[in-house]
Motif scaffolding. Sequence first.
Motif, short mmCIF file in Angstrom:
data_model
loop_
_atom_site.label_atom_id
_atom_site.label_comp_id
_atom_site.label_asym_id
_atom_site.label_seq_id
_atom_site.Cartn_x
_atom_site.Cartn_y
_atom_site.Cartn_z
N ASP A 299 0.73 -1.13 -0.07
CA ASP A 299 0.22 0.16 0.36
C ASP A 299 0.89 1.14 0.15
O ASP A 299 0.66 2.29 -0.28
N VAL A 300 2.06 1.34 0.78
CA VAL A 300 2.80 2.42 0.88
C VAL A 300 3.25 2.73 -0.71
O VAL A 300 3.29 3.41 -1.08
N TYR A 301 4.01 1.36 -1.14
CA TYR A 301 4.85 1.14 -2.47
C TYR A 301 3.59 1.94 -3.34
O TYR A 301 3.88 3.27 -4.13
N VAL A 302 2.43 1.57 -3.93
CA VAL A 302 1.24 2.10 -4.36
C VAL A 302 1.06 3.89 -4.27
O VAL A 302 1.03 4.36 -5.59
N HIS A 303 0.90 4.35 -2.95
CA HIS A 303 0.55 5.31 -2.34
C HIS A 303 1.15 6.07 -3.10
O HIS A 303 1.18 7.23 -2.97
N ARG A 304 2.80 5.92 -3.37
CA ARG A 304 4.35 6.63 -3.34
C ARG A 304 3.65 7.66 -4.58
O ARG A 304 4.31 8.63 -5.40
N LEU A 305 3.72 5.74 -5.04
CA LEU A 305 3.17 6.00 -7.38
C LEU A 305 2.64 7.00 -7.40
O LEU A 305 2.44 7.36 -8.42
N ARG A 306 1.14 6.66 -7.12
CA ARG A 306 0.03 7.30 -7.13
C ARG A 306 0.68 9.21 -7.00
O ARG A 306 0.07 10.05 -7.71
N LYS A 307 1.53 9.58 -6.31
CA LYS A 307 1.13 10.99 -6.15
C LYS A 307 2.57 10.82 -7.17
O LYS A 307 2.18 12.41 -6.74
N TYR A 308 2.89 10.62 -7.11
CA TYR A 308 4.18 11.59 -8.18
C TYR A 308 3.09 11.15 -9.90
O TYR A 308 3.94 11.97 -10.37
N ILE A 309 2.21 10.30 -10.13
CA ILE A 309 1.70 10.74 -10.80
C ILE A 309 1.00 11.83 -11.35
O ILE A 309 1.15 12.55 -11.95
#
Length: 394
Positions: A299-309
């Motif tokens: 969840d942390v991995y995906v959350h950070r990825l979405r922030k950069y997108i």
Amino acid sequence: MAVLVINSGSSSIKYQLVEPDDGAIVASGLVERIGEPEGRIEHSDRAGSTETTEPIPDHRAGLQLAFAMFARGGAPLESLGITAVGHRVVHGGKVFTEPTVVTDAVIAEVDKLSALAPLHNPPNLLGIEVARALLPDVPHVAVFDTAFFQTLPPAASTYAIDAELAKKHGVQRYGFHGTSHQYVSQQVASFLGRPGSELNQIILHLGNGASASAVRGGVAVDTSMGLTPLEGLVMGTRSGDIDPGILLHLRRSADMTVDDLDALLNRHSGLKGLSGVNDFRALSELVAAEDKQAALAYDVYVHRLRKYIGAYLVALGRLDVITFTAGVGENAPQVRADALANLAELGIVVDAAANERRAKGPRVISAPESKVAVLVVPTNEELAIARAAAELSG
């Protein structure tokens, strides 16, 4: 004409013998899980494929195994007519802004830059050292991950610290995985049949190391990694973005030294720090088994990825394409689905069936109604390096 390409990374070594003109692969191999209880070596050439598992304690042992695989197949490297060796080097600092023929002076400069890329430049240099000893009569060319991001505008490359201090010590955003980001952005334009100068792209290079870039008209305008490959997305063993105050807090309250903090952030953080594993396949198995720490790490991995997108969508102003590449990006459909979930109002819609479908080449995974194209495009840093080495040595 064939070029041997060595990509000696943080936890694996990839190698290919490539004919750069047409991209034909004469031989290739992978040494992975270096430093883990059981490593894996696979080698393929025109005679077939072999695979073995055995402990691989460090990169030197891994490189020796990689070279030995050619001889085991009956074709020692010395007999293959190699015209150049191309090496991936992660950090070129301000010194190296384009592919460079390796000399002792170049090696010394790359070694100095190891402080900025402690997980990468040392194994990169090992690859150069072993290959130069084995093939001393052909040119060796270093291709730098940082080169593509020399175009970042000052607003994106500048850190808000004392300007004189930053200038004296070369503190700025350099960016990494540039060879991959450049190659993939060019492949996207070719695949879509549109000039790269017309496209605004977000490239997501998701592997054990992970980075995002914003590319406007074929030119990089922002990227997630910074002075070192530590900043940005959550990675296999690296933390990515972190409040710098945490380091001060740990220095004071946990009496951690600079070396302790370096090891923590580069080797014992990211997915490994949160779940105990850094291999995404192992993480997925733990998530499926309902391991709570693994689920949190995901969840942390995906959350950070979405922030950069989201950040790069705003930075670009208009977005034409989002592309996933590298090991996780190409092979983890759940990550792609979760990273772009519920973004229909922003014109981003993933086709669930297309996303799950396995394929080797570039493919569209966005739905017909999606205003933004979503692609999976395999990266090929080896081919890009081979072509650069051939051009420079020829």
